[in-house]
Scaffold this active site. Structure first.
Site, mmCIF file in Angstrom:
data_model
loop_
_atom_site.group_PDB
_atom_site.id
_atom_site.type_symbol
_atom_site.label_atom_id
_atom_site.label_comp_id
_atom_site.label_asym_id
_atom_site.label_seq_id
_atom_site.Cartn_x
_atom_site.Cartn_y
_atom_site.Cartn_z
ATOM 1 N N CYS A 149 0.633 -1.114 0.090
ATOM 2 C CA CYS A 149 -0.062 0.028 -0.065
ATOM 3 C C CYS A 149 0.772 1.352 0.067
ATOM 4 O O CYS A 149 1.849 1.507 0.743
ATOM 5 C CB CYS A 149 -0.912 0.247 1.225
ATOM 6 S SG CYS A 149 -2.008 1.663 1.500
ATOM 7 N N ARG A 177 -0.235 4.664 3.020
ATOM 8 C CA ARG A 177 -0.252 4.422 4.561
ATOM 9 C C ARG A 177 0.057 5.744 5.351
ATOM 10 O O ARG A 177 0.203 5.468 6.581
ATOM 11 C CB ARG A 177 0.886 3.447 4.718
ATOM 12 C CG ARG A 177 0.145 1.891 4.419
ATOM 13 C CD ARG A 177 1.279 1.036 4.589
ATOM 14 N NE ARG A 177 2.219 0.757 3.441
ATOM 15 C CZ ARG A 177 3.508 -0.001 3.566
ATOM 16 N NH1 ARG A 177 3.746 -0.563 4.769
ATOM 17 N NH2 ARG A 177 4.099 -0.140 2.541
ATOM 18 N N TRP A 194 -9.276 5.760 -0.138
ATOM 19 C CA TRP A 194 -9.906 6.530 -1.609
ATOM 20 C C TRP A 194 -9.043 6.084 -2.549
ATOM 21 O O TRP A 194 -7.994 5.605 -2.330
ATOM 22 C CB TRP A 194 -9.739 7.910 -1.169
ATOM 23 C CG TRP A 194 -8.501 8.763 -0.853
ATOM 24 C CD1 TRP A 194 -7.514 8.714 -1.402
ATOM 25 C CD2 TRP A 194 -8.508 9.065 0.632
ATOM 26 N NE1 TRP A 194 -6.568 9.374 -0.519
ATOM 27 C CE2 TRP A 194 -7.071 9.425 0.724
ATOM 28 C CE3 TRP A 194 -9.106 9.496 1.662
ATOM 29 C CZ2 TRP A 194 -6.425 10.165 1.680
ATOM 30 C CZ3 TRP A 194 -8.454 9.891 2.958
ATOM 31 C CH2 TRP A 194 -7.417 10.178 2.689
ATOM 32 N N GLU A 241 -5.204 3.545 -10.339
ATOM 33 C CA GLU A 241 -5.758 2.172 -10.252
ATOM 34 C C GLU A 241 -6.901 2.376 -11.330
ATOM 35 O O GLU A 241 -7.015 0.993 -11.717
ATOM 36 C CB GLU A 241 -6.345 2.206 -8.716
ATOM 37 C CG GLU A 241 -5.366 2.357 -7.615
ATOM 38 C CD GLU A 241 -6.138 2.027 -6.471
ATOM 39 O OE1 GLU A 241 -6.494 3.142 -5.818
ATOM 40 O OE2 GLU A 241 -6.376 1.034 -5.940
HETATM 41 N N1 ARG Z 1 -6.714 -1.327 -7.105
HETATM 42 C C1 ARG Z 1 -8.155 -1.803 -6.397
HETATM 43 C C2 ARG Z 1 -9.158 -1.122 -7.569
HETATM 44 O O1 ARG Z 1 -8.928 -0.391 -8.496
HETATM 45 C C3 ARG Z 1 -8.303 -1.261 -5.078
HETATM 46 C C4 ARG Z 1 -7.510 -1.577 -4.154
HETATM 47 C C5 ARG Z 1 -7.353 -0.648 -2.964
HETATM 48 N N2 ARG Z 1 -7.081 0.645 -3.313
HETATM 49 C C6 ARG Z 1 -7.151 2.103 -2.432
HETATM 50 N N3 ARG Z 1 -6.861 3.001 -3.062
HETATM 51 N N4 ARG Z 1 -7.367 1.836 -1.137
HETATM 52 O O2 ARG Z 1 -10.442 -1.185 -7.358
#
Ligand code: ARG
Length: 394
Positions: free
Chosen positions: A109, A112, A283, A288
């Site tokens: 992560c 953090r 968030w 991602e």
């Molecule tokens: N990578 C995952 C997604 O695209 C989420 C993982 C957690 N990500 C976060 N920013 N807490 O759905």
């Protein structure tokens, strides 16, 4: 129905096996193949000596960091409880500290820095599937707060000897269905084809069939209950339409993504006790969605369609059409979340924050474990400071 959102790909069966916090799942350039679509099987519960060791280590750490003095009496009580019942119950303070610690220890992560601001909802009294589905919807409402997202974990009943705790089979509380069509084509998110078929098998009638149908929750109550499916109430699901700041044609693609990433099928392990159902969220970081979920060729695979719209030369990789489409997609994601007033970070900001986190922890004499391939963003890695160093993998 959007043709470009269908993919010729077979559902990958579940694998699984991850333990701990997946808060940065796919946040970095991790390949993400063989990904988990149904939960890992319950790991072996630690035996007496292993549980005592893990419990004592945790209680010592908690007493040390929270300046609670001598941990001895608490450890003695925990050992007595383990001898009598085969497990022990965390105090509320231990649960809160343990959940935050799990985030702090999540080597994948990047986000953090704010580990100690995690809100912890203690719902350990809940064991029944229906109650857990309802409380999970409530989790989403409390996390999203109209867009000002707050990091939150809801902890349901733990595993106990001879009585496994409840489980949420979905990878996240909000996920989009992937419907297997004729010829192996998938409408929606191919990553979720397994859980989609599984929910259908349990009797879920399916959604309207768009590429962005929200899946139902699949929940198994404590004690080897059978999994059941539950609609996720629409008021618990905030979504953001993805549009481009300059290209009006982008809106016709009808792209969207959910506001809250809430990991749901990982075990929260504290001092040897496993909480198999403990959904948690932070968030999103833009990449991602923009560099993985909507872009990966085994996910929504949008780059060819976007390149076409952008008028790029796709005949040769050397035109860097993929790279250019990726940047525009990521601009669109950040722009759309900003416009919708939904919290989202970007990879430049989050990389700086992560290094601030490392510095802060090191000044406290603590080692931060981190996996380079998950920490480095999947877009413009070398333009972020997290790229140019190595990490301890503890
Ligand atoms: N990578 C995952 C997604 O695209 C989420 C993982 C957690 N990500 C976060 N920013 N807490 O759905």
């Amino acid at each position: 129905m959007h043709n470009f959102l269908r993919r010729a790909k077979h559902a990958t069966p579940a694998d699984s096996g991850t333990r701990g916090c997946g808060a940065a799942e796919q946040a970095a350039g991790h390949p993400g193949h063989g990904t988990s679509q149904v939960p890992r099987p319950a790991g072996p519960a630690p035996d007496g000596p292993a549980l005592r060791r893990a419990a004592a280590e945790f209680i010592r750490l908690h007493h040390g960091e929270a300046r609670r003095g001598d941990p001895g009496p608490r450890i003695a009580r925990v050992f007595a409880e383990i001898d009598a019942t085969g497990t022990y119950r965390h105090t509320h303070d231990e649960l809160v500290f343990g959940a935050r610690l799990a985030w702090r220890n999540a080597a994948r992560c990047i986000g953090r820095l704010y580990w100690c601001s995690l809100h912890v909802l203690d719902r350990r009294e809940l064991t029944a599937a229906g109650d857990i589905a309802a409380a999970s919807a409530q989790h989403l409402r409390q996390a999203v707060r109209g867009g000002r997202i707050r990091p939150l974990i809801t902890v349901f009943a733990p595993d106990a000897p001879g009585r496994p705790g409840p489980r949420i089979w979905n990878e996240q509380l909000i996920r989009y269905a992937g419907y297997q069509g004729p010829g192996g084509r998938i409408v929606g998110d191919p990553r979720n084809a397994g859980i989609t078929a599984f929910a259908r098998g349990l009797g879920w009638p399916g959604g309207p069939g768009t590429p962005f149908d929200v899946l139902p929750l699949v929940v198994q109550g404590a004690g080897d209950d059978r999994p059941r499916w539950f609609w996720l109430p629409p008021d618990a699901v905030l979504e953001v339409p993805v549009e481009h700041p300059e290209h009006a044609w982008w809106a016709e693609l009808e792209l969207r993504w959910h506001a809250v990433p809430a990991l749901a099928c990982m075990c929260l392990e504290i001092g040897g006790v496993c909480y198999p159902a403990a959904p948690f969220n932070g968030w999103y970081m833009g990449t991602e969605i923009g560099a993985r979920n909507l872009a990966d060729s085994d996910r929504y695979d949008l780059l060819p369609r976007l390149a076409e719209g952008l008028g790029l030369d796709t005949a040769s990789d050397r035109s860097l059409w993929k790279d250019r489409a990726l940047v525009e997609l990521n601009r669109a994601v950040l722009h759309s979340f900003d416009r919708a007033g939904v919290t989202m970070t970007d990879h430049h900001t989050e990389s700086r924050r992560f290094l601030a986190h490392l510095g802060r922890e090191e000044r406290k004499g603590r080692t931060v474990g981190a996996e380079w391939s998950w920490i480095v963003p999947p877009l413009s890695g070398s333009a972020t400071p997290v790229f140019h160093r190595t990490y301890d993998t503890v």
